[in-house]
Design an enzyme around this catalytic site. Structure first.
Site, short mmCIF file in Angstrom:
data_model
loop_
_atom_site.label_atom_id
_atom_site.label_comp_id
_atom_site.label_asym_id
_atom_site.label_seq_id
_atom_site.Cartn_x
_atom_site.Cartn_y
_atom_site.Cartn_z
N CYS A 150 44.81 130.48 3.56
CA CYS A 150 43.78 131.85 4.44
C CYS A 150 43.95 131.03 5.64
O CYS A 150 43.53 130.21 6.30
CB CYS A 150 42.24 131.56 3.66
SG CYS A 150 42.47 131.93 2.08
N ARG A 176 51.13 130.27 7.68
CA ARG A 176 50.15 129.53 6.95
C ARG A 176 50.79 129.39 5.69
O ARG A 176 50.02 128.84 4.44
CB ARG A 176 48.59 129.12 7.42
CG ARG A 176 48.53 129.11 8.38
CD ARG A 176 47.35 128.82 9.17
NE ARG A 176 46.20 128.23 8.22
CZ ARG A 176 45.40 127.78 8.86
NH1 ARG A 176 45.78 126.95 9.58
NH2 ARG A 176 45.16 126.06 7.68
N TRP A 193 45.49 133.43 0.52
CA TRP A 193 46.23 133.19 -0.69
C TRP A 193 45.92 132.57 -1.78
O TRP A 193 44.04 131.96 -1.56
CB TRP A 193 46.56 131.35 0.38
CG TRP A 193 47.84 130.51 -0.18
CD1 TRP A 193 49.23 130.73 0.04
CD2 TRP A 193 47.71 129.79 -1.65
NE1 TRP A 193 49.54 130.10 -1.02
CE2 TRP A 193 49.04 129.20 -1.89
CE3 TRP A 193 46.37 128.91 -1.59
CZ2 TRP A 193 49.44 128.06 -2.82
CZ3 TRP A 193 46.83 127.90 -2.96
CH2 TRP A 193 47.85 127.63 -3.08
N ASN A 233 37.60 130.48 4.32
CA ASN A 233 38.71 129.87 3.80
C ASN A 233 37.77 128.72 3.11
O ASN A 233 36.62 127.95 2.94
CB ASN A 233 38.88 129.18 4.77
CG ASN A 233 39.94 130.27 5.89
OD1 ASN A 233 40.02 131.14 5.30
ND2 ASN A 233 40.17 129.36 6.46
N GLY A 234 38.34 128.54 1.78
CA GLY A 234 37.77 127.09 1.45
C GLY A 234 37.86 127.98 0.02
O GLY A 234 37.95 128.55 -0.30
N GLU A 241 62.73 113.87 -1.04
CA GLU A 241 62.55 114.42 0.18
C GLU A 241 64.12 115.80 -0.04
O GLU A 241 63.23 117.17 0.58
CB GLU A 241 62.45 113.99 1.85
CG GLU A 241 62.56 114.54 2.78
CD GLU A 241 60.65 115.94 2.29
OE1 GLU A 241 59.67 115.98 1.96
OE2 GLU A 241 61.09 116.32 3.04
N LYS A 276 63.28 119.78 -0.31
CA LYS A 276 63.82 120.60 0.67
C LYS A 276 63.48 121.87 0.11
O LYS A 276 64.08 122.83 0.37
CB LYS A 276 64.73 120.25 1.89
CG LYS A 276 63.92 119.57 2.80
CD LYS A 276 62.49 119.76 3.68
CE LYS A 276 61.13 120.12 3.05
NZ LYS A 276 60.38 118.79 3.42
N GLU A 318 61.53 123.66 -2.36
CA GLU A 318 60.82 124.88 -2.24
C GLU A 318 61.33 126.10 -1.34
O GLU A 318 61.19 126.83 -1.22
CB GLU A 318 59.71 124.22 -1.10
CG GLU A 318 60.15 123.89 0.14
CD GLU A 318 59.29 123.35 0.50
OE1 GLU A 318 57.62 122.93 1.01
OE2 GLU A 318 59.62 121.85 1.45
N HIS A 341 69.98 106.24 -17.95
CA HIS A 341 68.22 106.33 -18.28
C HIS A 341 67.92 107.69 -18.93
O HIS A 341 66.93 107.93 -19.04
CB HIS A 341 66.77 105.42 -17.87
CG HIS A 341 67.90 103.15 -17.75
ND1 HIS A 341 68.38 102.61 -18.93
CD2 HIS A 341 68.09 103.06 -16.34
CE1 HIS A 341 68.26 101.59 -18.09
NE2 HIS A 341 68.03 101.93 -16.66
N LYS A 347 51.12 126.36 4.19
CA LYS A 347 51.63 125.64 4.96
C LYS A 347 50.16 124.92 4.84
O LYS A 347 50.71 123.64 5.20
CB LYS A 347 51.66 125.99 6.13
CG LYS A 347 51.78 125.20 7.75
CD LYS A 347 53.82 124.44 7.39
CE LYS A 347 53.80 123.23 8.55
NZ LYS A 347 55.21 123.19 7.96
#
Ligand code: M6R
Length: 608
Positions: A2, A27, A74, A99-100, A482, A486, A489, A505, A603
């Site tokens: 947010c 964001r 968000w 926000n929160g 990583e 990438k 996402e 395994h 973000k």
């Protein structure tokens, strides 16, 4: 996640608010809204989807208002919808953006119902507007009502509020969620992210937890949690126009990938001498304190966690001390045992990730010898809450997928390893080699960029699959993780990473003629072992894409070998990250995803 912006000005604020929301789009959000406190009425506009929709709506109304608040949401409590979008209001008087997360929202909802308040959305945020309205009936003073209302809230919040009855005024409150006041000429602002207003002012005051603020066009006053007026340090944040625009690139992510040589230069500049790291680069007294470090505890999330996992070997090799690594979201729930002389290290691009900040606060109560942060945002909460820190100096990272943040974190972590080893007078030759390798990194990254055409020759095969397997050994397993993160996402391809020795395994069962297997085979002590593991893939008819160099002698019948630049031991992990970023980016372009703002992601993840 947010975003909040509020403005009180001598000019109409509609465009300022919309522009601020657009600058915070990176964001991640699903809906947006604005309240304009016009002379004759209060106008609220909300829409699902992009800020441009809200902008069109606003333009059609041609409003003129000298104060207002706006928000990108968000979803946490309640689905993405117009009803759940902020601002939320109470009795056409008090409007807020938040926000929160309000943890005791059920309790407050019950209380408000008993007081005959009608709650129209599924959000926890709407309750704040009603609470302020409720207390305002007694206080007849919006600031006092806001202060009283926040006493009832448990959780994290940053709030901006307006009252229909008070034109030209915006109120704000902060608790565990970033909020700052921006100072302009005949105008002042509230924002959760400096980028929202950095084009209109460079002067900021960061609010502290428990602070409140009231802004008008002429004044910005800050109060602490006792209601006393306080001064908070003035910060200057300069953002060049190029930092927040894509320039000639198609996406921010692409721009950020190609900025990496310069960014790494900015991470190491002023921190390395000829053969070693300089003293106290983590702050005054850090070199002395590091003498006592016997173990390190790293805590971070996502890409930043991968940086810690990659760097562990440097700390073991150069400092000869053991490292423990935790997901920030797990760390404090397992009552970690902290031995004497342990250093706590957090890593975060934003410095505002809720899980990481919660871990940091937990760590403060434990017997660590100190807290070090590696962070990209100097004004962040994490930077302020740490004993010692180093900024990665990568510049604003807008693409949701971290690229330059990761490689600069690796450079900063190597600098931390060198600082500790230097304080403890360990391994001067390795330190010298590492310092030299770090300096050569930008040039090697430039060479890795030249592989783009070769990478593009394999992207069709990868983008047409819904799965991909990444393999590496040692540090390169973390780089493979990583790379998989990438790809998943931004292209929504299911991608997993394994240490190549683990293949037999279980994951080997996934290998058939279709699944692309992407392997990292740098020249290191494990390369022979890795090549044997890759033979297991070949024997099952698997398609192999190997990034390696002259020592990775493997004949590939199905797939491709891509020859990497010759690297040093200490910069190879950074350089091997680059083709994986380019690969993910190019595959996502082929799949046509919204790769700067991938679905469901934000973000800066400011909720637990
Ligand atoms: O700002 P932080 O580094 O604390 O963020 C942590 C993660 O949310 C972040 O790295 C995330 O995994 C990225 N989107 C990955 O590209």
């Amino acid at each position: 996640m947010c975003g909040i912006i509020g403005a009180a000005s001598s000019r109409s604020v509609g465009k300022i608010l919309i522009k601020g929301l657009q600058l915070m789009e990176y964001r991640g959000y699903d809906s947006a809204g604005v309240v304009l406190n016009k002379e004759e009425e209060i106008l609220r506009l909300r829409s699902l989807g992009k800020v441009s929709k809200l902008e069109d709506l606003m333009i059609s109304k041609k409003p003129r208002a000298l104060s207002g608040i706006a928000h990108t949401r968000w979803a946490t409590h309640g689905a993405p919808s117009e009803e759940n979008a902020h601002p939320h209001g109470s009795h056409d008087d008090i409007f807020i953006v938040h926000n929160g997360i309000i943890e005791n929202h059920e309790e407050i909802r019950d209380f408000l119902r008993k007081e005959s308040y009608e709650v129209t959305s599924e959000t926890d945020s709407e309750l704040i507007a009603h609470l302020i309205h409720f207390y305002n009936k007694d206080t007849k003073d919006t600031l006092k009502a806001l202060m009283r209302a926040t006493k009832d809230l448990k959780g994290a919040y940053s709030i901006a509020a307006v009252s229909q009855k008070e034109k030209g005024k915006v109120y704000a409150a902060r608790q565990k969620s970033p909020l700052l006041v921006g100072i302009g000429i005949e105008e002042n602002f509230i924002a959760s992210d400096p980028l929202a207003i950095v084009n209109i002012t460079e002067k900021f005051h960061m609010l502290e937890d428990g602070d409140f603020s009231v802004i008008t066009k002429d004044d910005a006053v800050i109060f602490d949690n006792t209601g006393a007026k306080v001064d908070r340090d003035e910060l200057k944040i300069e953002a060049t126009a190029t930092a927040t625009t894509k320039g000639d690139y198609k996406h921010f992510m692409e721009k950020e990938i190609y900025e990496q040589p310069e960014c790494i230069g900015n991470t190491i500049n002023g921190r390395l001498g000829e053969n070693d790291v300089l003293d106290n680069v983590f702050g005054l007294g850090s070199s002395d304190a590091f003498r006592e470090v016997k173990r390190i505890h790293f805590v971070a999330c996502g890409t930043s966690l991968h940086a810690a996992k990659t760097a562990r070997k440097w700390f073991e090799d150069i400092c000869e001390i053991p490292c423990y690594i935790d997901f920030a979201s797990e760390y404090r729930y397992r009552n970690p045992i902290v031995e004497n002389n342990t250093l706590f290290v957090t890593i975060s691009q934003s410095g505002e990730t809720a899980d990481t900040l919660a871990a940091l606060n937990y760590a403060k109560e434990e017997k660590y010898i100190g807290i070090v942060s590696i962070c990209n945002v100097p004004t962040s909460t994490m930077a302020r809450e740490s004993d010692w820190k180093v900024f990665t100096n990568a510049g604003p990272e807008i693409g949701v997928a971290s690229t330059k943040a990761f490689t600069t974190q690796l450079a900063a972590l190597l600098i931390l390893a060198l600082s500790i080893a230097k304080s403890q007078e360990k391994n001067p030759e390795k330190r010298k080699q590492a310092a030299q390798d770090l300096r050569e990194t930008p040039a090697l990254i430039e060479k890795a960029f030249k592989l783009k055409d070769e990478i593009n020759s394999i992207t069709n095969n990868i983008s047409s699959n819904d799965n991909a397997l990444f393999l590496g050994r040692g540090m390169y397993f973390s780089i493979a993780q990583e790379g998989a993160l990438k790809l998943k996402e931004i292209s929504y391809i299911h991608a997993e990473a394994y240490p190549a020795g683990e293949l037999k395994h279980g994951p080997l069962a996934l290998v058939d003629e279709t699944i692309p297997v992407i392997a990292l085979a740098p020249e290191d002590s494990l390369v022979e072992k890795l090549l044997s593991n890759l033979e297991e893939v070949k024997a099952r008819g698997g398609t192999l894409y190997v990034f390696g160099n002259s020592s990775s002698t493997i004949e590939i019948k199905k797939g491709k070998f891509i020859n990497m630049p010759e690297c040093g031991d200490f910069n190879a992990p950074i350089v091997y990250t680059i083709p994986l970023q380019i690969l993910a980016y190019e595959v996502a372009c082929l799949r046509g995803t919204d790769l700067d703002q991938p679905r469901n992601l934000a973000k800066s993840v400011t909720v637990e």
